[in-house]
Design a protein around this motif. Structure first.
Motif, short mmCIF file in Angstrom:
data_model
loop_
_atom_site.label_atom_id
_atom_site.label_comp_id
_atom_site.label_asym_id
_atom_site.label_seq_id
_atom_site.Cartn_x
_atom_site.Cartn_y
_atom_site.Cartn_z
N ILE A 54 0.86 -1.18 0.00
CA ILE A 54 0.00 0.00 0.00
C ILE A 54 0.90 1.23 0.00
O ILE A 54 1.68 1.44 0.92
CB ILE A 54 -0.92 0.03 1.24
N LYS A 55 0.80 2.02 -1.05
CA LYS A 55 1.63 3.21 -1.15
C LYS A 55 1.06 4.30 -0.25
O LYS A 55 -0.11 4.66 -0.36
CB LYS A 55 1.70 3.70 -2.60
N ARG A 56 1.90 4.83 0.61
CA ARG A 56 1.50 5.92 1.48
C ARG A 56 2.33 7.15 1.14
O ARG A 56 3.53 7.06 0.96
CB ARG A 56 1.72 5.54 2.95
N LYS A 57 1.66 8.27 1.09
CA LYS A 57 2.36 9.51 0.78
C LYS A 57 3.19 9.92 1.97
O LYS A 57 2.69 10.09 3.08
CB LYS A 57 1.33 10.60 0.44
N SER A 58 4.48 10.09 1.75
CA SER A 58 5.38 10.45 2.83
C SER A 58 5.20 11.92 3.19
O SER A 58 4.98 12.77 2.33
CB SER A 58 6.83 10.20 2.42
N ARG A 59 5.29 12.23 4.48
CA ARG A 59 5.20 13.62 4.90
C ARG A 59 6.55 14.32 4.78
O ARG A 59 6.66 15.50 5.08
CB ARG A 59 4.68 13.73 6.34
N TYR A 60 7.56 13.57 4.34
CA TYR A 60 8.88 14.15 4.12
C TYR A 60 9.13 14.25 2.62
O TYR A 60 8.97 13.29 1.89
CB TYR A 60 9.96 13.29 4.79
N LYS A 61 9.53 15.42 2.18
CA LYS A 61 9.73 15.67 0.76
C LYS A 61 11.16 15.34 0.34
O LYS A 61 12.11 15.65 1.06
CB LYS A 61 9.43 17.14 0.44
N ARG A 62 11.28 14.74 -0.80
CA ARG A 62 12.60 14.48 -1.36
C ARG A 62 13.25 15.82 -1.69
O ARG A 62 12.64 16.70 -2.28
CB ARG A 62 12.48 13.62 -2.62
N GLY A 63 14.52 15.95 -1.33
CA GLY A 63 15.22 17.20 -1.55
C GLY A 63 15.19 18.13 -0.36
O GLY A 63 15.76 19.21 -0.40
N GLU A 64 14.53 17.69 0.72
CA GLU A 64 14.42 18.51 1.92
C GLU A 64 14.94 17.72 3.12
O GLU A 64 14.71 16.53 3.25
CB GLU A 64 12.95 18.89 2.15
N VAL A 65 15.67 18.40 3.99
CA VAL A 65 16.15 17.82 5.24
C VAL A 65 15.32 18.40 6.38
O VAL A 65 15.21 19.63 6.49
CB VAL A 65 17.65 18.11 5.46
#
Length: 235
Positions: free
Chosen positions: A189-200
């Protein structure tokens, strides 16, 4: 008689001004809203009476510990590409003395402080915070490098597309996905991550354990969430 272009322009609603916070990318409809946002943020960076002064050597040692744990996550194994998390005990005083001035969010109910970094600006700030220009990259033999992905908002989609094509095998290996599914026993089940790629994102919170005899134990923890990728130099 009005031309069709004049008619279409007159019927379109006027565009609202958009004031963007370059750190958290939250937009505001007025400059006043952005200024209030910045004023609130400045309060988060004021140390409370419970924050202790730390010697410079203690701060230096903490910076080195942080970079050490980051580099432990920069694996040369292509199956490790993607989101990574570093977490270890950290006092509130240590957190404030390292990240004071860069704290951008505070959740009062949960006691969570957050810092956001992205793009070339974020890289420069973290170089300063860690006092180390190599904190985000680890070198291996044969010209291979594993690095933390930091993208500017304006070119994030373009950079992601080109980089994703370069490391697609390492991040979407079907054998790895199947192995993870079997290990967890969960459906895919794909879940949308609350962490964005390219962001620390760096978070500090106080964890509490309530024991059976009503005793409470407390420990501050710092957590760093980021994405990594690999590249091999042709030289």
């Amino acid at each position: 008689m009005e031309s069709s272009s004049d008619l279409s322009s007159s019927t379109q609603p006027p565009s609202l001004p958009n004031f963007l916070c370059k750190v958290c990318l939250r937009s505001f409809h007025s400059e006043r809203g952005l200024l209030l946002h910045r004023k609130t943020i400045s309060k988060y960076n004021r140390p409370t009476e419970h924050i202790d002064m730390l010697p410079s050597q203690t701060i230096k040692e903490f910076q080195e510990i942080f970079v050490y744990y980051i580099h432990k996550k920069l694996s040369k194994n292509h199956t490790k590409a993607g989101r990574q998390t570093v977490s270890f005990p950290c006092t509130k005083s240590q957190f404030f003395f390292i990240f004071r001035g860069f704290i951008h969010s505070f959740q009062a109910k949960r006691g969570i402080y957050k810092c956001f970094f992205q793009g070339s600006w974020g890289k420069k700030q973290l170089n300063y915070i860690f006092n180390d220009e190599q904190w985000s990259i680890k070198h291996y033999d044969q010209g291979q490098k594993t690095y933390i992905v930091l993208l500017d908002q304006s070119n994030r989609s373009r950079n992601f597309s080109s980089e994703h094509n370069r490391v697609k095998t390492s991040e979407t290996n079907p054998l790895v996905v199947l192995a993870n599914q079997r290990a967890s026993g969960k459906k895919n089940i794909k879940r949308k991550s609350r962490y964005k790629r390219g962001e620390v994102i760096i978070e500090w919170r106080e964890r509490k354990d309530h024991e059976i005899n009503d005793n409470f134990c407390y420990a501050g923890h710092i957590t760093m969430n980021f994405y990594i990728s690999q590249i091999r130099s042709l030289n």
